[in-house]
Structures are given as C-alpha cells and as structure tokens.
Design a protein around this motif. Structure first.
Motif, PDB file in Angstrom:
ATOM      1  N   THR A 161      -4.285   1.215  -2.538  1.00 33.95           N
ATOM      2  CA  THR A 161      -5.102   2.957  -1.867  1.00 33.95           C
ATOM      3  C   THR A 161      -5.365   3.542  -2.080  1.00 33.95           C
ATOM      4  O   THR A 161      -4.960   4.117  -3.351  1.00 33.95           O
ATOM      5  N   PRO A 206       0.512  -0.983   0.307  1.00 35.45           N
ATOM      6  CA  PRO A 206       0.237  -0.103   0.135  1.00 35.45           C
ATOM      7  C   PRO A 206       0.349   1.273  -0.056  1.00 35.45           C
ATOM      8  O   PRO A 206       1.944   1.472   0.472  1.00 35.45           O
ATOM      9  N   PRO A 210      -7.248   1.340   9.238  1.00 32.58           N
ATOM     10  CA  PRO A 210      -5.796   1.436   8.747  1.00 32.58           C
ATOM     11  C   PRO A 210      -4.684   2.014  10.059  1.00 32.58           C
ATOM     12  O   PRO A 210      -5.529   2.762  10.255  1.00 32.58           O
ATOM     13  N   GLN A 245      -6.992   8.215   4.486  1.00 33.09           N
ATOM     14  CA  GLN A 245      -7.862   6.770   3.696  1.00 33.09           C
ATOM     15  C   GLN A 245      -8.974   6.403   3.364  1.00 33.09           C
ATOM     16  O   GLN A 245      -9.584   6.701   4.501  1.00 33.09           O
ATOM     17  N   GLN A 276      -8.784   0.087   1.282  1.00 27.50           N
ATOM     18  CA  GLN A 276      -7.183  -0.237   1.164  1.00 27.50           C
ATOM     19  C   GLN A 276      -7.661  -1.361   0.435  1.00 27.50           C
ATOM     20  O   GLN A 276      -8.368  -2.498   0.841  1.00 27.50           O
TER      21      GLN A 276
END
Length: 594
Positions: A30, A5, A508, A22, A25
């Motif tokens: 990503t 990623p 994440p 983010q 993913q």
C-alpha cells in the motif's frame, strides 16, 4: 495469498513521516502520500511475514538505479519499531497521473505520446544497462508528472537482477498476463507439465510490454483479446494485430512502425533493445509535421451530451464500436440537458466468457420478443426520444440471423456510451408510422426488457451498478476456514459510534465487523476494500485483519440493513464521487462480486 494492506489514517506517524492520504494499493503493498520537513514523499508499506524477500529485491533494485525517468529511492526501514510488521520504502513522490489516466483525461497527440514513450524507453535502457528487469511494464506503472509532462517508471516490486533470490516457485515469473510476451506463453505451453520448469524473463519481455502500452495509447484498445484465457494466449502466439495507423488514421506511419517492431512474435525479430527504441522514436520525431499535434482520439463534445431531443437510439449505440474512441475532458451539460451516462468497459482476464455469453442471451431474447408480436398492432406507452435516421441503424434495429447475435456480442469490447432517456406519454391518436419504424421502437423496448430480466441492467438509472469481478484468490477458502459461510450476512459498521448518517467518498474504505463471527471478534476485526459511488454506494471488501494481526483475503459485498445490494444514498450530496449513507450496513459473503 495476497498480503494484507497497511491501514493508516491521515495524521498517522510512520518513521517520522506524517501520512496524508492513500495513493494506491497493489498486489504487494500500500502506498501513501506523506510529509517530512515540509516535503512530500511516497511511502510504500509491505507486510514482512509474507513479502520479506520482495522488500530486499525492490530496495536492491532502486539502489542500483539513479535516473531522471526512474522513481528515486529516498530511504527504507521497518515499522513499528518495537515489533516490526511492515517494511517501509520511502520513494520520491511523483505529483501527477498514471499513464492510463493521463491518456484518458488529456487525449494526447502523437507527438505527446512519442515523448512520453521516449521517457519510458530511456528508463528501460538505464534499467537494463544496470542488469535489472522491470517485468511489469504497463500503464499503471508509469507516472506522468503534472508540472512538465515528464514520465517516470515506478514499482519495481517484481523486478529481477542476476543473483536475486526467487520470490515464487511458479513456472512463469510474477507479472500481468495481458502484457506477457509470446515466448513466455510458448514456454508455458511446452513445459506446463514439467516439474521444476522455470521461464527466465529477459529484456525483450519488457520491450514487448512496452509495445502493448504503445498500441493502447495510439488506438484506445489492446492489441490482443479473447473470450477466455486460452483464446487470449492463442491470439498472442498466432495473430498479428492490425498496425495502429490502420486502426486509427491519426497515427503517423513512423510511430505505428515503432509499435509493430516491439510486437514481433520472437525476440530475434523484435526491436533489439531499449536504445534502438529511443533511436527510432527520436528519428520519427525529427520528421514530425503538424499532423503529429492532432489529438489521437475524438474529444468529448456537445454531441456526446445526452438530451431528451437528441437521445442516442439503440441502433446508434449498436454501431458505436465503429467510431474512434473518445478521450479528454467531458463536455459540461447545460441545464436543459440530462447528465451524460458513460460506461467504460472493464475487462477481466477471467470474466470475458461470462460477459459474452450473457450478451448472447440478451440478443436471443430480444429476437424472440420482436418476432413474437406483430408490429402493426403494437401499442407502446413509452416513446424513446427521436434519433438520427440512417440505413445502417435501421438494419441494426431488427436483429435477424447470426449477424444480429454477432453484433450484440461484440458490444462490450468497444462500447463507449449507454444512454437511456425515456419519456412517458399517452398517444392522442393511433400511430400511423411505417411498420419499419414500429419494429425499430419495439426492438428497443424488447432489448431493454431482455437486458433487465437477464442481466439486471440499470434501465433509466443515471449511473449503472459496477460490473462483475472475481473474488481475490483464496478468499472463499479463507472465509470458510474461519466460519464465514457463503450467502450469510453480518453486521458491519464504518466507525465505533452510534448509528448515524455519514459522508463517504469513492475509493479505499474500511469497516469494522459489528458482530462476532466464528473466531473473529466483533468491533475489532477490520474489513478493507473500496466503495463505488453510483445511484447507490456499492462496497466490495477484499481483506480482513484481526486484532492479533492475522490477515486473510475475503469476498464480502455491502448490503443495506433492508437487504438491497449497495447502500442507499441519503439526501444532501448528489456528487458523482461522494455520498451520504447510513453508518451501519450488512456484508454478505459471496463467491464473486455481482
């Protein structure tokens, strides 16, 4: 091997776009939310050395498609400029929820499901007319916009078109196994030993996957299942699922028929194309009445909030699979109520057999504990809060014969809630309740003991640990090649600073390896994965990146310095999605996440 990623922090600049957070993913990249000139965009970063061909394919596909129900391409480039390691695809940002999240949170009606599916069918019609196949139609690849409910088809990373370069040499093209059409599995069986054999997907494959999505939206479950991969494939090839209107009486017959037309076993019998799906849905909506506006599933209400006086018994829990699934907003418990505990079954294509066998062991152990003691002389110092009485629950309370094992084994497929409120009391007088009731209480205690002994179940914990899951493909070999031995523990840190208590959130996460391991330098080797917030904070790390840019899959579970799995929650944050933890941990190399 899965590509690494791109690990970006909020505020990072990528080709003039400022990263905010983010978004997700996946298997090949990503995705980040970023801003440019005050406008929001979705930035998808893909690792060039491993997925270069996919970049060309995805950009080419998005350039061919301009449609209101297909995510739009805004631009693309390479990053960093001096020594590019990532391809950057800039896409329209869809401010909304994935289709599966939308369905779980909104509890839609048949009319709402039909309209969303109509949007997806229109996206597929435009895609197929442009000579493109999506090849990964599923709930996670459909976004429902928050402002108006419009649905958009996203993620064409494994799509295909005539003349596109191959990205794999496997017999089956990339895709998600649960959504593969019968003709793909049939080809796989027939040509598994034929060198160079390649299955070529077509539009009916996308339509089959759309049928699987619709079935789940209407019934709350997938149309096919199996104890293992072979049993699942056999079910897809040979079994006809019950029509959605029989699984759920709130599903209109017309919408059920559309779904079953998409799940025909052969392309010839299946709904011929996306245009025919659109026509069928529009015709069904023209005849829709008020029944189409009733939510398809039961809503969460006061009856699902756990209280000491209304605790669901083991018998009621055992029979939950017979109830319609629940969706929608959860009821807020009052101050007198304990928090509702929900465990949503998480199925893994590879883990079904392990779960089924473990539950069979629980049922057998419970049976042995019940039959080994006389209910007339049992003295229990723990009483389970009273529950509703029914003849069906009494029968379920005393497992006997093969029926008992079958009932227990069936639990993980449809189990909606597990409640475990227990009050401890010292009886003032000997119990005079009937033997039947004593057996029921003893059964609950026996099953709890067996579950704790065999599976490490959470007992009275508010939120149980996360379920097991397999390691990333190739992780064990990649770790061994770099001197990371299974069972060994290593120091890891959240950040380069003195050890202290920090705040973390579910989702994440990134650590730094705190000590040198083999040829991996401590303090600069990044470990990425995700945190899962429960009564403890569990960490599962699946990717490592060295300072030189070398990256590989790992399977590392986070432990406290004291040795317990997961990190202890420090006082100051009781949120279900965030916690305060110590910044230094141990990570253990494992063969699978427990």
């Amino acid at each position: 091997m899965r590509p690494p990623p791109a690990i970006l922090v909020p505020g990072a600049e990528v080709l003039g776009y400022t990263v905010e957070r983010q978004l997700g993913q996946g298997g090949f990249g990503t995705v980040y939310l970023a801003r440019n000139a005050g406008q929001s965009f979705a930035l998808k970063l893909l690792h060039l050395p491993r997925v270069g061909a996919r970049v060309e394919r995805e950009v080419s596909i998005l350039l061919k498609l301009r449609h209101p129900h297909v995510v739009g391409l805004q631009g693309y480039g390479l990053w960093p400029p001096g020594e590019p390691r990532f391809a950057v695809i800039v896409m329209e940002y869809v401010d909304g929820r994935r289709l599966d999240v939308w369905a779980d949170e909104k509890n839609p009606s048949a009319r709402q499901v039909a309209r969303v599916l109509l949007d997806v069918a229109r996206a597929l019609a435009a895609t197929h007319s442009a000579g493109v196949l999506h090849r990964d139609v599923k709930e996670a690849n459909v976004m429902v916009r928050a402002s108006d409910g419009l649905a958009k088809l996203v993620d064409f990373g494994i799509g295909d078109y005539a003349g596109a370069r191959d990205v794999t040499a496997d017999i089956l093209p990339p895709g998600t196994p649960e959504y593969r059409a019968p003709e793909a599995w049939r080809y796989f069986r027939q040509h598994a030993r034929s060198p160079g054999a390649r299955y070529v997907a077509s539009a009916p494959d996308d339509l089959w996957a759309l049928g699987v999505v619709l079935y789940w939206l209407l019934t709350g479950r997938k149309p096919f299942d199996g104890e293992d991969d072979a049993a699942f494939i056999e079910a897809v090839l040979t079994r006809t699922p019950a029509p959605p209107c029989e699984e759920n009486e709130r599903v209109p017959r017309a919408l059920s028929d559309v779904c079953m037309g998409l799940l025909e076993k052969t392309p010839e019998a299946r709904t011929p194309d996306a245009l025919a799906v659109i026509a069928a849905l529009e015709e069904a909506l023209r005849g829709a009445d008020a029944a189409w506006d009733v939510p398809l599933c039961d809503a969460f209400g006061e009856d699902t909030a756990t209280t000491e006086g209304q605790q669901d018994s083991f018998e009621k829990w055992l029979n939950l699979p017979r109830h319609r699934p629940r969706r929608g907003a959860r009821a807020e418990p009052s101050q007198a109520e304990a928090p509702t505990t929900r465990v949503k079954p998480r199925r893994s294509f590879r883990a079904r057999t392990v779960i089924m066998r473990a539950l069979a062991l629980v049922a057998v152990a419970a049976l042995l504990l019940v039959t080994a003691r006389s209910p007339g002389t049992a003295t229990l110092r723990q009483e389970v809060a009273p529950t509703d009485k029914s003849s069906q629950s009494d029968r379920a309370a005393v497992p006997s014969g093969p029926e008992a094992t079958a009932a227990a084994v069936a639990l993980p497929a449809t189990h909606q809630e597990v409640a475990a409120t227990v009050t401890t009391q010292t009886p003032e007088t000997p119990s005079s309740k009937p033997a039947k009731k004593a057996r029921s209480v003893l059964t609950r205690a026996a099953v709890t003991a067996a579950c704790t002994a065999l599976l490490g179940c959470p007992g009275p914990q508010l939120r149980p640990p996360p379920p097991p899951e397999p390691c990333p493909i190739g992780a064990v070999k990649a770790m061994e090649a770099r001197g990371i031995e299974i069972g060994d523990k290593y120091v890891a840190i959240f950040e380069r600073s003195r050890p202290r208590i920090i705040s973390v959130s579910e989702g994440p996460a990134q650590f730094l390896l705190g000590e040198t391991v083999g040829d991996l330098p401590g303090g600069t080797t990044a470990l990425s994965g995700r945190l899962i917030v429960r009564d403890r904070v569990y960490g599962r790390l699946t990717w490592a990146v060295t300072p030189q840019g070398d990256s590989f899959p790992v399977c590392l579970e986070v432990f406290t310095e004291g040795g317990g799995r997961g990190m202890e929650r420090e006082p100051g944050d009781d949120s279900p999605s965030s916690a305060r933890v110590f910044s230094t941990v141990r990570v253990k190399a494992v063969q699978e996440f427990e």
